[in-house]
Design an enzyme around this catalytic site. Structure first.
Site, PDB file in Angstrom:
ATOM      1  N   GLN A 194      -4.090  -4.849   7.028  1.00 56.14           N
ATOM      2  CA  GLN A 194      -5.078  -5.813   6.530  1.00 56.14           C
ATOM      3  C   GLN A 194      -5.014  -7.132   7.291  1.00 56.14           C
ATOM      4  O   GLN A 194      -6.019  -7.812   7.448  1.00 56.14           O
ATOM      5  CB  GLN A 194      -4.839  -6.090   5.034  1.00 56.14           C
ATOM      6  CG  GLN A 194      -5.064  -4.895   4.128  1.00 56.14           C
ATOM      7  CD  GLN A 194      -6.497  -4.420   4.130  1.00 56.14           C
ATOM      8  OE1 GLN A 194      -7.423  -5.188   4.359  1.00 56.14           O
ATOM      9  NE2 GLN A 194      -6.692  -3.139   3.879  1.00 56.14           N
ATOM     10  N   LYS A 210      -9.972  -0.694  10.979  1.00 56.82           N
ATOM     11  CA  LYS A 210     -10.254  -1.849  10.124  1.00 56.82           C
ATOM     12  C   LYS A 210     -10.561  -3.079  10.973  1.00 56.82           C
ATOM     13  O   LYS A 210     -10.740  -4.180  10.476  1.00 56.82           O
ATOM     14  CB  LYS A 210      -9.049  -2.136   9.225  1.00 56.82           C
ATOM     15  CG  LYS A 210      -8.765  -1.056   8.185  1.00 56.82           C
ATOM     16  CD  LYS A 210      -7.765  -1.549   7.175  1.00 56.82           C
ATOM     17  CE  LYS A 210      -6.985  -0.459   6.484  1.00 56.82           C
ATOM     18  NZ  LYS A 210      -7.722   0.374   5.568  1.00 56.82           N
ATOM     19  N   CYS A 218      -4.753   2.627  -3.543  1.00 55.78           N
ATOM     20  CA  CYS A 218      -3.483   3.143  -3.017  1.00 55.78           C
ATOM     21  C   CYS A 218      -2.324   2.211  -3.348  1.00 55.78           C
ATOM     22  O   CYS A 218      -1.407   2.023  -2.542  1.00 55.78           O
ATOM     23  CB  CYS A 218      -3.555   3.392  -1.514  1.00 55.78           C
ATOM     24  SG  CYS A 218      -4.732   4.649  -1.071  1.00 55.78           S
ATOM     25  N   ASP A 275       3.491  -4.472   7.843  1.00 59.24           N
ATOM     26  CA  ASP A 275       2.273  -3.653   7.748  1.00 59.24           C
ATOM     27  C   ASP A 275       1.091  -4.593   7.977  1.00 59.24           C
ATOM     28  O   ASP A 275       0.729  -5.382   7.110  1.00 59.24           O
ATOM     29  CB  ASP A 275       2.214  -3.010   6.361  1.00 59.24           C
ATOM     30  CG  ASP A 275       0.883  -2.291   6.108  1.00 59.24           C
ATOM     31  OD1 ASP A 275       0.029  -2.267   7.032  1.00 59.24           O
ATOM     32  OD2 ASP A 275       0.697  -1.764   5.000  1.00 59.24           O
ATOM     33  N   HIS A 288       0.876  -1.182   0.000  1.00 51.35           N
ATOM     34  CA  HIS A 288       0.000   0.000   0.000  1.00 51.35           C
ATOM     35  C   HIS A 288       0.915   1.235   0.000  1.00 51.35           C
ATOM     36  O   HIS A 288       2.034   1.170   0.521  1.00 51.35           O
ATOM     37  CB  HIS A 288      -0.829  -0.054   1.291  1.00 51.35           C
ATOM     38  CG  HIS A 288      -1.903   0.977   1.402  1.00 51.35           C
ATOM     39  ND1 HIS A 288      -1.642   2.275   1.766  1.00 51.35           N
ATOM     40  CD2 HIS A 288      -3.240   0.893   1.226  1.00 51.35           C
ATOM     41  CE1 HIS A 288      -2.775   2.945   1.800  1.00 51.35           C
ATOM     42  NE2 HIS A 288      -3.766   2.134   1.474  1.00 51.35           N
TER      43      HIS A 288
END
Lengths: 153, 412
Positions: free
Chosen positions: B202, B225, B365, B199, B122
């Site tokens: 997600q 999220k 993104c 990261d 991303h």
């Protein structure tokens, strides 16, 4: 009529499926790129000036239906017009797209563009419709600058 | 497995209508919906104990401070971190990654060094490293992907070298859905003396995550999220690394003592939490973690595998859908990116919205990845605990309708 029917009117789909003035101009007065970073619409606009007249406009684009149709309709509307008239046409189109007070009637020769009014209901898509027009204005400025440079030489 | 009907009742927004149709929310990879317990926690704080934290000796401040720190401890347990002071609150995952790039990165990356990332990152785990590399005259190295959008580990072994200082990789791709082999990449990074940042924006909301099992050095994710409110990001880092890093922002709360000439820094985690934090949203985040814990992350994952399997099968049944990323539901998370021939994803998204279906359309993104895939964007449906097979059916029906409206358009 569903919302989508209003947006995807026949005229728009026709221009989407068979875009007019698609392609490149080899010895264009200017070649400019327009990008919509939010949704990924990309187009390259070629413009050929003959003195104060827009002699030809060609577009290559990777965009959504609204973007493609708007560019196609724009090219048909402005080819052959004087720069002053093109600017008036662009202003009229933009005011129609930004209108907050319902439908706007355009001059007879621009009637076809009214098909794009349905886009107004979808604020995020207005920028898709405006991209070719803003790129055209940029193209005219670039082409005029190029002309001035040539004159000085 | 959990009772999906009961789950759906906990999410008030799922009752609403869009364009006269029942909302089908398939955009949880952008942000998840929030259960009533999270919403109530927010109003409870503002109605009953709104006060600034870590200062003042009055009851309200003490209650707020305690609730704030309860979230930190819940997060420690949720990601299986060793120490509670390794959990640092930021405003989002992007800020958490920038924090590491601007402090650890600036301190440790020198001209000629290398930072390793992947093409599926991303922008938030891409641009900070690209800019750091430019600033330090370091090289940004990309791990290649296989046809199905998985990291090529054989190539990774060759590309992660003694020059590598940082490996930054997503736990799960927000476009391809790919779940990455973090543990293997961590070994490769540690073998050459580099650190690995994950990261988890997600991954953490959908996969049971243990930083000790992953053996990573930094983990960044955001609460919005993960059923929580917007405005809360989390950075976890190894204590030894965090201690050696300079502060990211300076000001109140992050200091130990301040004189006219100099300042000494507060200890972890407050060294990295300058100024009044997002108190209400951090407190309400605890309710989000409680909610997921009550369902069990294994059940969350099992539910998603079932939905993804069902959706991929249905999309393939439509004929000309191009599906990106691994097709095996056990190798991917709850996001499915797809395109129909040359129909622009925005047009697909628009027509789906008429049917009350919320999906994402565009470049997600991930512009460099879109270029690699040679597409202008994709349509993306993403699932979470409240989504059902019936909703997948509604999606598939609406896609057939979209195809009718737009027809097939030749590639231009």
């Amino acid at each position: 009529m569903s919302l989508a029917d209003d947006l995807y009117r026949e005229t728009i789909l026709d221009h989407y499926h068979n875009p007019r003035n698609r392609g490149e101009i080899e010895d264009a007065s200017a070649k400019v790129e327009g990008v919509n970073p939010l949704c990924g619409d990309e187009l390259t606009l070629y413009i050929q000036l003959d003195g104060d007249t827009v002699k030809d406009v060609k577009i290559t684009a990777k965009g959504c239906s609204i973007n493609t149709a708007s560019g196609s309709m724009m090219s048909e509307a402005v080819v052959g017009q004087s720069i002053a008239d093109v600017k008036k046409t662009v202003d009229a189109f933009k005011s129609m797209m930004m209108s907050k007070s319902g439908d706007v009637s355009l001059p007879e020769e621009m009637e076809e563009l009214e098909a794009l009014q349905g886009v107004r209901k979808y604020p995020v898509r207005i920028k898709c419709a405006l991209l070719p027009w803003n790129t055209l204005l940029e193209g005219i400025i670039t082409a005029q600058e190029e002309q001035k440079v040539k004159e000085v030489k | 497995m959990f009772d999906i009907k009961a789950v759906r009742k906990d999410f008030p927004v799922l009752d609403r209508q869009v364009n006269g149709k029942k909302l089908v929310y398939l955009d949880s990879a952008a942000t998840s919906q929030k259960p009533l317990s999270v919403i109530k926690s927010l109003t409870d704080y503002y109605e009953n104990y709104n006060a600034n934290i870590h200062r003042g000796i009055h009851t309200l401040s003490e209650e707020a401070t305690e609730a704030f720190e309860v979230t930190r401890e819940k997060l420690r347990q949720f990601i299986d971190a060793a120490e509670v002071h390794e959990i640092i609150f930021t405003k989002n995952a992007t800020e958490a990654i920038n924090l590491v790039a601007q402090t650890y990165g600036r301190q440790n990356v020198l001209p000629g060094d290398e930072i390793v990332i992947t093409p599926m990152e991303h922008h938030s785990n891409f641009v900070p490293w690209q800019q750091l590399a430019l600033e330090r005259e370091a090289k940004l190295v990309f791990l290649p992907l296989t046809e199905e959008g998985e990291i090529d580990l054989v190539a990774a072994e060759k590309l992660i070298t003694k020059k590598t200082r940082i490996v930054a990789v997503t736990q799960m791709s927000n476009v391809l859905g790919t779940i990455n082999p973090i543990n293997e990449l961590a070994k490769l990074a540690h073998n050459v003396g580099a650190v690995i940042l994950v990261d988890g924006a997600q991954g953490v909301p959908h996969l049971q995550t243990s930083v000790r099992e992953l053996d990573c050095d930094f983990l960044a994710f955001s609460m919005h999220k993960l059923l929580g409110p917007t405005g809360v990001g989390v950075l976890w880092g190894r204590e030894s690394l965090l201690n050696a890093m300079p502060p990211y922002m300076t000001g109140g709360d992050m200091i130990n003592s301040v004189s006219r000439e100099k300042t000494t820094w507060n200890e972890l985690p407050w060294k990295f939490e300058a100024g009044t934090p997002n108190i209400a949203d951090v407190i309400a985040s605890a309710a989000a973690i409680d909610y997921l814990n009550a369902l069990g992350m294994d059940a969350v994952r099992a539910h998603e595998i079932e939905l993804v399997e069902y959706a991929i099968k249905g999309l393939k049944g439509l004929g000309d859908a191009q599906i990106y990323g691994p097709h095996d539901a056990t190798k991917r998370g709850g996001v499915i990116s797809f395109n129909f021939k040359d129909v622009h994803p925005h047009d697909v998204g628009q027509i789906l919205n008429d049917a009350g279906i919320a999906i994402r359309a565009g470049h997600h993104c991930c512009q460099p990845l879109m270029r690699d895939l040679k597409v202008m964007g994709t349509a993306r449906a993403s699932f979470y605990i409240y989504n059902t097979k019936e909703e997948v059916d509604i999606l598939l029906e609406a896609l057939k309708e979209a195809d009718k409206v737009l027809g097939h358009v030749a590639c231009r």
